[in-house]
Design an enzyme around this catalytic site. Structure first.
Site, short mmCIF file in Angstrom:
data_model
loop_
_atom_site.label_atom_id
_atom_site.label_comp_id
_atom_site.label_asym_id
_atom_site.label_seq_id
_atom_site.Cartn_x
_atom_site.Cartn_y
_atom_site.Cartn_z
CD GLU A 15 9.40 3.82 -22.07
OE1 GLU A 15 9.22 3.44 -20.89
OE2 GLU A 15 10.50 4.25 -22.49
CB ALA A 16 2.66 4.88 -20.05
#
Lengths: 304, 304
Positions: B24-25
């Site tokens: 996600e990051a």
């Protein structure tokens, strides 16, 4: 189980005679033992004269690399003590001698982070030094496409205490060590602090040496105390068994350890950085044979 | 017996999808990953835009403490990349945040060996900084009876990379750490070298930090990579489990280790200091999950 380490004995009229009679050469550290900054410690001059009159050899062993042996002899004279150049073993001299005994090629150069003393000793030994005080005011250019050039013929970097340490010198020395094949990394010593002035301690060679270790990820060859390199030299010169030498110093982790590593007797004086509390702290595991307040106690306890 | 460490996989069309979907990051190191000196690495800008368009969070984590987050955001903009201040985690910011989360008293001061960025971040966090660039041209007086005075209210010394390192700063920081009761010794990071210019590596914060270790005989608190202090901050801010983060960096012993210490996936790019030979050398024991030549490979392998 090991037996407990024998604690240092306070030097006294009871034990001094056996020390004195068994010792042919006294090795003295300078800072904190002979002088503090530019001030002679009380009674040193008379004590040294008296030791000489009793036939003892005197040797002065200092980790301070700012001066050459010639410059140290001048400092002794200015303080009223007559000392010959070849009685002095400074770490600046040791650095030059390390290169000499290891057949460092004459055509290679030596980059110096440190004082004039190292450059002088290199020159006397026939080597070409670069850097030192001359690079003290040099600045770096951190601009795109500017390349920091270094001399590819530098085969050794010698690092000592340097009151003019800067980024230029750190980069110069780092490039030599990282990029010149086989380049030696020599430290005069790794003392954390030294008495650069009489009132205070200042970062010692250990600070500059560590900075170079930090950038090069290399460990140096150390030629000053407590490494025994200088002692090997002394042995060759004086032909006196180390068991007949007494190392007199104010630092446990350099002077006393140096003496012990070489098999000398050891005498700690409390006129420098080490206090009696530090000596007797349970965490201290360097115990000299003897301790006393200052060098002149030798004369006081034994003299006329 | 341990099983052999799993070697890094070359990023490819076969394995990239599982990495991409599970992350996600993306956490990016900057120097050697996003840029080299002042030059953007090819294809970075398009790749970052594309990652954002796919809903990925982007975070930029740099050990370089010369700039503050405000100054870093400007650098990104000048290179044509739009990055918000709060997407940037620099070690200058980390140093200020370390003091903040540890309730460093507002009335105490902070002595800085390093750049303007540290002073700016300290000020934004409400602390009073001393030193830094202002002390870059100061000289010491090594004369009898001259006392080097330092501020007794300094409660922390922060050390980062400092192109204007000098003996004045080393003595100032050393006196604070050795003589001010409870004074903290904080290092932004310990990187041996950094790309201060595009053509060369220069001594990094590791050099200045080591110099201070050498004179104080103390070890610092490290707030930059590979210490996980910055990661704890990231976690608090983004509420994303570290297993859903991927650390992208060019250094094994800082970036990749930092990611692994925190439980992130790791991707090594070969656009900076690490070569494939170093990665695959038997002596290397830091293996990222994946490796690839540069950041834009993400777009090349997965993009339209």
């Amino acid at each position: 189980m090991n037996t407990a380490k024998r604690a240092a004995q306070l030097l006294s009229t009871q034990n001094i005679r056996s020390l004195f009679d068994s010792v042919e050469a006294f090795l003295f550290d300078c800072d904190g033992v002979i002088w503090k900054g530019d001030k002679l410690i009380d009674g040193v001059s008379d004590t040294l004269d008296w030791l000489r009159s009793k036939g003892k050899k005197l040797v002065f062993v200092t980790n301070n690399s700012l001066k050459s042996r010639i410059q140290y002899a001048k400092k002794f004279h200015s303080l009223g003590i007559s000392v010959a150049e070849d009685e002095i073993f400074s770490s600046s001299f040791a650095a030059a001698m390390y290169l000499k005994v290891n057949n460092f090629p004459q055509e290679k150069k030596v980059y110096v982070i440190g004082g004039e003393g190292i450059l002088e000793e290199l020159q006397i030994a026939g080597f070409t030094g670069l850097g030192g005080p001359e690079d003290g005011e040099k600045r770096v250019e951190l601009k795109p496409n500017s390349l920091f050039e270094h001399d590819k013929s530098v085969g050794a970097v010698v690092v000592g205490i340097d009151p003019h340490i800067n980024y230029y010198k750190l980069q110069y020395g780092t490039l030599c060590i990282r990029e010149n094949p086989g380049c030696l990394f020599i430290a005069t010593n790794r003392d954390a602090v030294g008495h650069m002035t009489d009132l205070q301690e200042w970062p010692g060679a250990g600070s500059m040496v560590a900075a170079m270790c930090g950038s090069t990820e290399r460990e140096p060859i150390v030629v000053g105390k407590p490494s025994t390199f200088m002692m090997d030299f002394l042995l060759e010169k004086f032909h006196i068994n180390t068991s007949k030498m007494c190392m007199v110093g104010d630092r446990l982790d350099t002077d006393i350890l140096f003496g012990q590593n070489a098999g000398c007797k050891t005498l700690l004086v409390l006129s420098g950085v080490t206090t009696q509390t530090t000596l007797q702290d349970p965490s201290n595991n360097v115990q000299p044979d003897y301790y006393t307040s200052q060098v002149s106690d030798l004369l006081r306890l034994l003299g006329p």
